[in-house]
Design a protein around this motif. Structure first.
Motif, mmCIF file in Angstrom:
data_model
loop_
_atom_site.group_PDB
_atom_site.id
_atom_site.type_symbol
_atom_site.label_atom_id
_atom_site.label_comp_id
_atom_site.label_asym_id
_atom_site.label_seq_id
_atom_site.Cartn_x
_atom_site.Cartn_y
_atom_site.Cartn_z
ATOM 1 N N GLY A 165 0.954 -5.408 87.677
ATOM 2 C CA GLY A 165 0.392 -5.590 89.186
ATOM 3 C C GLY A 165 0.357 -7.055 90.316
ATOM 4 O O GLY A 165 0.808 -6.547 90.837
ATOM 5 N N PHE A 166 0.383 -7.780 89.071
ATOM 6 C CA PHE A 166 0.245 -9.082 90.029
ATOM 7 C C PHE A 166 1.529 -8.931 90.107
ATOM 8 O O PHE A 166 2.271 -10.121 90.948
ATOM 9 N N TYR A 167 2.941 -8.675 89.006
ATOM 10 C CA TYR A 167 4.214 -9.255 89.564
ATOM 11 C C TYR A 167 4.735 -8.268 90.662
ATOM 12 O O TYR A 167 5.015 -8.829 91.005
ATOM 13 N N ARG A 168 4.047 -7.305 90.778
ATOM 14 C CA ARG A 168 4.743 -6.331 91.749
ATOM 15 C C ARG A 168 4.404 -7.699 93.296
ATOM 16 O O ARG A 168 4.806 -7.329 94.377
ATOM 17 N N ASP A 169 3.189 -7.601 92.809
ATOM 18 C CA ASP A 169 2.513 -9.003 94.251
ATOM 19 C C ASP A 169 3.467 -9.557 94.507
ATOM 20 O O ASP A 169 4.025 -10.013 96.057
ATOM 21 N N MET A 170 3.979 -10.372 93.292
ATOM 22 C CA MET A 170 4.758 -11.844 93.859
ATOM 23 C C MET A 170 6.113 -11.505 93.671
ATOM 24 O O MET A 170 6.428 -11.307 94.617
ATOM 25 N N VAL A 171 6.651 -9.876 93.353
ATOM 26 C CA VAL A 171 7.647 -8.933 93.980
ATOM 27 C C VAL A 171 8.263 -8.324 95.564
ATOM 28 O O VAL A 171 9.070 -9.030 96.518
ATOM 29 N N LEU A 172 6.765 -8.254 96.069
ATOM 30 C CA LEU A 172 6.784 -7.751 96.998
ATOM 31 C C LEU A 172 6.816 -9.310 98.191
ATOM 32 O O LEU A 172 7.484 -9.288 98.870
ATOM 33 N N ALA A 173 6.181 -9.823 97.796
ATOM 34 C CA ALA A 173 5.909 -10.942 98.952
ATOM 35 C C ALA A 173 6.901 -11.843 98.695
ATOM 36 O O ALA A 173 7.434 -12.660 99.744
ATOM 37 N N ARG A 174 7.415 -11.999 97.945
ATOM 38 C CA ARG A 174 8.929 -12.982 98.335
ATOM 39 C C ARG A 174 10.177 -12.574 98.815
ATOM 40 O O ARG A 174 10.395 -12.746 99.195
ATOM 41 N N ARG A 175 10.188 -10.863 98.415
ATOM 42 C CA ARG A 175 10.850 -9.968 99.351
ATOM 43 C C ARG A 175 10.767 -10.215 100.925
ATOM 44 O O ARG A 175 11.572 -10.211 101.639
ATOM 45 N N VAL A 176 9.017 -10.138 101.331
ATOM 46 C CA VAL A 176 8.962 -10.735 102.192
ATOM 47 C C VAL A 176 9.366 -11.519 102.999
ATOM 48 O O VAL A 176 9.468 -11.563 104.019
ATOM 49 N N ASP A 177 9.411 -12.631 102.288
ATOM 50 C CA ASP A 177 9.503 -13.801 102.755
ATOM 51 C C ASP A 177 10.931 -14.179 103.431
ATOM 52 O O ASP A 177 11.436 -14.528 103.687
ATOM 53 N N ASP A 178 11.799 -13.662 102.234
ATOM 54 C CA ASP A 178 13.418 -13.888 102.511
ATOM 55 C C ASP A 178 13.607 -12.538 103.440
ATOM 56 O O ASP A 178 14.290 -13.109 104.756
ATOM 57 N N GLU A 179 12.833 -11.536 103.908
ATOM 58 C CA GLU A 179 12.768 -10.342 105.219
ATOM 59 C C GLU A 179 12.788 -11.485 106.243
ATOM 60 O O GLU A 179 13.083 -11.664 107.641
ATOM 61 N N GLY A 180 11.366 -12.364 106.342
ATOM 62 C CA GLY A 180 10.652 -12.971 107.896
ATOM 63 C C GLY A 180 11.902 -14.363 107.844
ATOM 64 O O GLY A 180 12.117 -14.303 109.083
ATOM 65 N N THR A 181 12.200 -15.221 106.846
ATOM 66 C CA THR A 181 13.418 -15.976 107.155
ATOM 67 C C THR A 181 14.559 -15.489 107.872
ATOM 68 O O THR A 181 15.099 -16.143 108.538
ATOM 69 N N ALA A 182 15.151 -13.886 107.483
ATOM 70 C CA ALA A 182 16.396 -13.238 107.972
ATOM 71 C C ALA A 182 16.125 -12.718 109.076
ATOM 72 O O ALA A 182 17.123 -13.199 110.772
ATOM 73 N N LEU A 183 14.798 -12.717 109.522
ATOM 74 C CA LEU A 183 14.665 -12.177 111.016
ATOM 75 C C LEU A 183 14.330 -12.901 111.747
ATOM 76 O O LEU A 183 15.215 -12.808 113.467
ATOM 77 N N GLN A 184 13.964 -13.839 111.747
ATOM 78 C CA GLN A 184 13.932 -15.734 112.128
ATOM 79 C C GLN A 184 15.070 -16.372 112.728
ATOM 80 O O GLN A 184 15.894 -16.038 113.512
ATOM 81 N N ARG A 185 16.173 -15.869 111.561
ATOM 82 C CA ARG A 185 17.813 -16.326 111.957
ATOM 83 C C ARG A 185 18.624 -15.335 112.741
ATOM 84 O O ARG A 185 19.426 -15.776 113.641
ATOM 85 N N GLN A 186 17.494 -14.375 113.328
ATOM 86 C CA GLN A 186 17.968 -13.235 114.085
ATOM 87 C C GLN A 186 18.186 -13.155 115.261
ATOM 88 O O GLN A 186 18.473 -12.503 116.056
ATOM 89 N N GLY A 187 16.375 -14.164 115.427
ATOM 90 C CA GLY A 187 16.367 -14.355 116.654
ATOM 91 C C GLY A 187 15.146 -13.172 116.883
ATOM 92 O O GLY A 187 14.202 -13.136 118.032
ATOM 93 N N GLU A 188 14.915 -12.917 115.593
ATOM 94 C CA GLU A 188 13.587 -11.711 116.170
ATOM 95 C C GLU A 188 12.490 -12.442 115.810
ATOM 96 O O GLU A 188 11.406 -11.607 115.879
ATOM 97 N N LEU A 189 12.221 -13.489 115.144
ATOM 98 C CA LEU A 189 10.678 -14.073 115.271
ATOM 99 C C LEU A 189 11.175 -15.400 115.747
ATOM 100 O O LEU A 189 12.411 -16.286 115.439
ATOM 101 N N VAL A 190 9.699 -15.549 115.874
ATOM 102 C CA VAL A 190 9.706 -17.624 116.591
ATOM 103 C C VAL A 190 9.992 -18.694 115.670
ATOM 104 O O VAL A 190 10.631 -19.536 116.065
ATOM 105 N N LEU A 191 9.873 -17.957 114.181
ATOM 106 C CA LEU A 191 9.383 -19.228 113.471
ATOM 107 C C LEU A 191 8.562 -18.452 112.121
ATOM 108 O O LEU A 191 8.320 -17.641 112.162
#
Length: 384
Positions: A42-68
Motif C-alpha cells: 500500500g505504501f508503494y502504491r502511494d509512492m507510485v501514484l504520487a510520482r505519476r502525479v508529479d510527472d503529470e503536473g510537470t507536463a501540464l505546466q509545460r503545456q500551459g495548463e497550470l501556472v506552476l
C-alpha cells in the motif's frame, strides 16, 4: 520510551536499506511491527501514484495548463511515511510540495491542481481531510500549526494522560531545509516548547533551498538545533518509508500524551527542480543527481517486495492504475474553467468594500475601451 539522542555526524534511523533489506532498530523497530508485506504494498502504491502525479503536473505546466508546479520527486517516502503515521483526528500543515501527503489524507489530485491552475486558494476542505491549505509563504505554516496545537493543548488541559493517548490530537508541521532559516520556524519552536504544544516539526531536508545547498545554511545537522529549544530531535533516512513511519508515529504519540513537541529531520533529496520556474542544472551537477539513484525511495521498496515474493502482476496492475489515473487527471485539468478577472475583485473581502468596488468599476471601464471579443479574436495583438 527512551529519548533518542543524535550526536554530530550523518547517522540516521534506518529500517529498510537501499538494497531492500530490513534493518533492526531496538528503539523504533517496534513502531512498525504491524506493517506486513500487504501494508508495504500500500505504501508503494502511494509512492507510485504520487510520482505519476508529479510527472503529470510537470507536463501540464509545460503545456500551459497550470501556472506552476512544485515537484516532489525523490521525497515520496518521507511524505508517505509521515502521512500514514497520522490519525484521522490529527491536523497537518503543509508547505506547497506535500502532494503525496495529500494522497494519504484523501485529497483528490484534481483538487490539488486547482491551486496550481490559479483558480482556487484550495480545492479541498481541511475540515474533512485534516489537511490544511497549501502555504506559499515560506515557513508561515509553522506558526499556524503551533497556534492550532496550542488550542488543542488548552482544550485537553483537564484530560488525563490515558485519555490524551487514546483520544488526543496532534499536529504535524511540514517545512523544508530552506524554511529552517526563516525566523518563523525559530519563533514557532520557541512557542511550541514554552507551552508544550502537541506539534511535531517535520523537516524534509532535500539538500537544496532552491539554489543554495544545505551546508551554506547550517554547519551542523539540522536535528541538532532541537536541543536548543528543549525538545528531542530525530534524524531519519527520509528515503526509507518504514523508518519515517516509525519515528513519526513515535513523535506524534508523544505529542498526543502531552509531552510536548519534537523535531524530525528526514534526510532525502529533491530529484527535480525546486519548481517548474527553476533550472537545477544552473547550480548542481548531473553526477550529484545520479549519486542518489541507488537511494531512490521507491526502488528500495520494490526490491524488498520482489525479494519477498511479490509477482510481476502486482507491478503491472499498479502501472495500469497509474495510467488510468493520469488520463483522468489530464481530462480534469483540461476541463477546468477559466474565471474572469472580476472574480479577483469579488474575493478580496467577504462583504463588499467601497474601494474594491471603485477599482472594479475602473477595470470595467478599461475593458469597455476595447473592441468586442467577437471582433477582436483575430487581431488581439493589436490591443496587447
Amino acid at each position: 520510551m527512551q529519548k533518542p539522542t543524535i550526536g554530530p555526524g550523518s547517522e540516521f534511523i534506518q529500517l529498510l536499506d537501499p538494497s531492500g533489506a530490513r534493518v533492526d532498530d531496538p528503539t523504533y523497530g517496534s513502531w512498525v511491527e504491524d506493517i506486513d508485506d500487504e501494508a508495504l504494498k500500500g505504501f508503494y502504491r502511494d509512492m507510485v501514484l504520487a510520482r505519476r502525479v508529479d510527472d503529470e503536473g510537470t507536463a501540464l505546466q509545460r503545456q500551459g495548463e497550470l501556472v506552476l508546479w512544485v515537484p516532489l520527486k525523490g521525497q515520496e517516502a518521507a511524505q508517505v511515511g509521515a502521512g500514514r503515521a497520522t490519525r484521522q483526528r490529527d491536523r497537518l500543515f503543509p508547505t506547497y510540495r506535500e502532494h503525496a501527503v495529500a494522497i494519504t489524507r484523501g485529497v483528490k489530485i484534481e483538487q490539488l491542481l486547482r491551486v496550481f491552475r490559479g483558480i482556487s486558494h484550495s480545492g479541498w476542505d481541511p475540515e474533512e481531510t485534516g489537511f490544511q491549505l497549501y502555504t506559499m509563504v515560506l515557513a508561515a505554516q509553522t506558526l499556524h500549526a503551533v497556534g492550532y496545537g496550542w488550542g488543542i493543548a488548552l482544550d485537553e488541559k483537564e484530560w488525563d494522560q490515558s485519555k490524551k493517548a487514546e483520544e488526543g490530537e496532534a499536529v504535524l508541521a511540514f517545512f523544508g531545509d530552506g524554511s529552517s532559516s526563516e525566523g518563523d520556524v525559530h519563533e514557532s519552536m520557541v512557542f511550541a516548547n514554552s507551552f508544550d504544544a502537541p506539534v511535531v516539526f517535520f523537516c524534509q531536508n532535500n539538500q537544496w533551498a532552491i539554489s543554495v545547498p544545505f551546508e551554506v545554511q547550517s554547519k551542523v545537522p539540522l536535528v541538532e538545533r532541537a536541543a536548543g529549544y528543549g525538545m528531542p530531535g530525530i534524524r531519519v533516512d527520509g528515503n526509507d518509508v518504514l523508518a519515517v513511519l516509525a519515528v513519526t508515529r513515535w513523535a506524534l504519540d508523544r505529542a498526543r500524551r502531552g509531552e510536548g513537541p519534537a523535531l524530525i529531520e528526514a534526510v532525502t533529496y529533491r530529484r527535480g527542480a525546486h519548481t517548474t520556474a527553476d533550472d537545477p542544472t544552473k547550480y548542481r551537477t548531473r553526477d550529484e543527481e545520479h549519486g542518489w539513484d541507488e537511494r531512490d525511495p521507491m526502488l528500495r521498496v520494490e526490491r524488498y517486495l520482489r525479494e519477498h515474493g511479490t509477482d510481476q502482476q502486482f507491478f503491472d496492475d499498479l502501472d495500469a492504475e497509474a495510467d488510468t489515473m493520469a488520463k483522468e487527471l489530464r481530462a480534469a485539468a483540461l476541463a477546468f474553467p477559466t474565471p474572469g478577472l472580476e472574480t479577483a475583485f469579488q474575493n478580496v473581502y467577504a462583504t463588499a468594500h467601497p474601494l474594491v468596488q471603485e477599482e472594479l468599476e475602473q477595470y470595467r471601464e478599461y475593458q469597455a475601451g476595447f473592441a468586442d471579443a467577437d471582433e477582436s479574436n483575430g487581431n488581439q495583438g493589436a490591443h496587447a
